[in-house]
Write a protein that holds these residues in place. Structure first.
Motif, mmCIF file in Angstrom:
data_model
loop_
_atom_site.group_PDB
_atom_site.id
_atom_site.type_symbol
_atom_site.label_atom_id
_atom_site.label_comp_id
_atom_site.label_asym_id
_atom_site.label_seq_id
_atom_site.Cartn_x
_atom_site.Cartn_y
_atom_site.Cartn_z
ATOM 1 N N ASP A 32 0.874 -1.412 -0.143
ATOM 2 C CA ASP A 32 -0.038 0.135 0.031
ATOM 3 C C ASP A 32 0.714 1.235 0.027
ATOM 4 O OD1 ASP A 32 -1.854 -1.792 0.066
ATOM 5 O OD2 ASP A 32 -2.492 -1.545 2.234
ATOM 6 N N PHE A 33 1.979 1.271 -0.549
ATOM 7 C CA PHE A 33 2.798 2.674 -0.760
ATOM 8 C C PHE A 33 1.841 3.442 -1.848
ATOM 9 C CE2 PHE A 33 7.319 1.165 0.454
ATOM 10 C CZ PHE A 33 6.970 1.614 1.689
ATOM 11 N N GLY A 48 6.733 9.220 8.133
ATOM 12 C CA GLY A 48 7.302 7.955 8.474
ATOM 13 C C GLY A 48 7.063 6.892 7.326
ATOM 14 N N VAL A 49 6.022 6.902 6.673
ATOM 15 C CA VAL A 49 5.723 6.247 5.189
ATOM 16 C C VAL A 49 6.457 6.784 4.423
ATOM 17 C CG1 VAL A 49 3.967 5.554 3.624
ATOM 18 C CG2 VAL A 49 3.308 5.778 6.134
ATOM 19 N N VAL A 50 6.657 8.201 4.181
ATOM 20 C CA VAL A 50 7.263 8.840 3.000
ATOM 21 C C VAL A 50 8.832 8.328 3.290
ATOM 22 C CG1 VAL A 50 8.571 10.902 2.070
ATOM 23 C CG2 VAL A 50 5.806 10.813 2.885
ATOM 24 N N ASP A 51 9.483 8.334 4.345
ATOM 25 C CA ASP A 51 10.780 7.708 4.643
ATOM 26 C C ASP A 51 10.994 6.343 4.363
ATOM 27 O OD1 ASP A 51 11.430 10.199 5.750
ATOM 28 O OD2 ASP A 51 11.018 9.656 7.932
ATOM 29 N N VAL A 57 13.324 2.147 -2.377
ATOM 30 C CA VAL A 57 13.465 2.360 -3.747
ATOM 31 C C VAL A 57 14.679 1.303 -3.787
ATOM 32 C CG1 VAL A 57 14.431 3.709 -5.519
ATOM 33 C CG2 VAL A 57 12.481 4.393 -4.020
ATOM 34 N N PRO A 58 15.900 1.353 -3.304
ATOM 35 C CA PRO A 58 16.977 0.518 -3.740
ATOM 36 C C PRO A 58 16.624 -0.934 -3.370
ATOM 37 C CG PRO A 58 17.602 1.843 -1.775
ATOM 38 C CD PRO A 58 16.310 2.390 -2.422
ATOM 39 N N ARG A 109 7.493 7.263 -6.735
ATOM 40 C CA ARG A 109 8.883 6.739 -6.364
ATOM 41 C C ARG A 109 8.805 5.041 -6.351
ATOM 42 N NH1 ARG A 109 9.210 10.630 -1.484
ATOM 43 N NH2 ARG A 109 7.060 10.138 -1.768
ATOM 44 N N VAL A 110 7.984 4.725 -6.330
ATOM 45 C CA VAL A 110 7.835 3.240 -6.370
ATOM 46 C C VAL A 110 6.915 2.468 -7.046
ATOM 47 C CG1 VAL A 110 9.135 2.669 -4.074
ATOM 48 C CG2 VAL A 110 6.558 3.353 -4.024
ATOM 49 N N THR A 111 6.603 3.251 -8.140
ATOM 50 C CA THR A 111 5.500 2.665 -9.090
ATOM 51 C C THR A 111 6.055 1.348 -9.712
ATOM 52 O OG1 THR A 111 5.065 4.897 -10.026
ATOM 53 C CG2 THR A 111 4.333 3.298 -11.400
#
Length: 216
Positions: A32-33, A48-51, A57-58, A109-111
């Motif tokens: 659920d991002f 905290g979710v943004v972080d 990502v990596p 950022r995480v599509t």
């Protein structure tokens, strides 16, 4: 604020917090991002979710290089919210999670990328009411690396169901997030005690990269 005190550690020692480790093959779950949680001003926003998104990502990139499945979930309801049952009655704000709401999309950022899997869920756990367990077995994955949000809600529920379905559960601590640090830290402690291994993302990355080296 939740804190791990010496009394708490003593209370749990020798009973909980056994480490189970990684199995033969892992899949990465992205829980659920979506913009409901990561866009400032959105009703479920949490820094905290943004972080956690940025830390993930990596890890996702490394998993794809290693040929490991990356499986995304998102929540989408009908206009009446009936698909959510009592969950939506408990949290009426969830009724906004409809397909036509722009906040229901994945954080840019995480599509998901080609080859990734996307599942729609209606409740907290990524396993409940979805084909996730069957898919993981077909993919020959015995380990689930759980990332996403929220730590105290959907991540914890997925960890509980994951171990209940017989999977090894790994939670990279930096890759899960909540709207407030207290439930986040409490959930991390609880998951590590009972349902899986909460590890630094660097340790999880090292394992994924080792699998990539073995595959070459």
């Amino acid at each position: 604020m939740f804190s791990v005190t010496e009394e708490l550690k003593d209370n749990y020692s020798n009973v909980f917090q056994n480490r189970i480790g990684f199995g033969r093959k892992a899949a990465v779950l992205s829980i659920d991002f979506i913009d409901f949680y990561t866009k400032p001003g959105a009703p479920f926003f949490g820094q905290g979710v943004v972080d956690a998104v940025e830390a993930s990502v990596p890890l996702y990139a490394a998993a794809r290089r290693a040929g490991l499945p990356v499986i995304y979930t998102k929540v989408v309801y009908d206009e009446a919210g009936s698909e959510g049952g009592m969950f939506v009655k408990k949290i009426p704000a969830l009724r906004a999670f409809t397909a036509d709401n722009p906040l229901a999309g994945f954080d840019a950022r995480v599509t998901p990328e080609p080859g990734d899997i996307v599942l729609v869920k209606h409740h907290s756990s990524a396993f409940f009411g979805t084909p996730l367990s069957t898919m993981l077995r077909v993919l020959e994955c015995d380990t689930v690396i759980v990332t996403g949000c929220s730590t105290s809600g959907c991540v914890r529920a997925t960890a509980v169901d994951g171990v209940s379905h017989g999977f090894r559960v790994i939670v990279p601590a930096e890759c899960v997030g909540d709207r407030h640090p207290a439930p986040h830290e409490a959930a991390l402690f609880d998951m590590n005690a009972k349902y899986g291994d909460v590890l630094p993302v660097a340790e999880v990355m090292a394992h994924v990269e080792a699998q990539m080296a073995e595959a070459v």
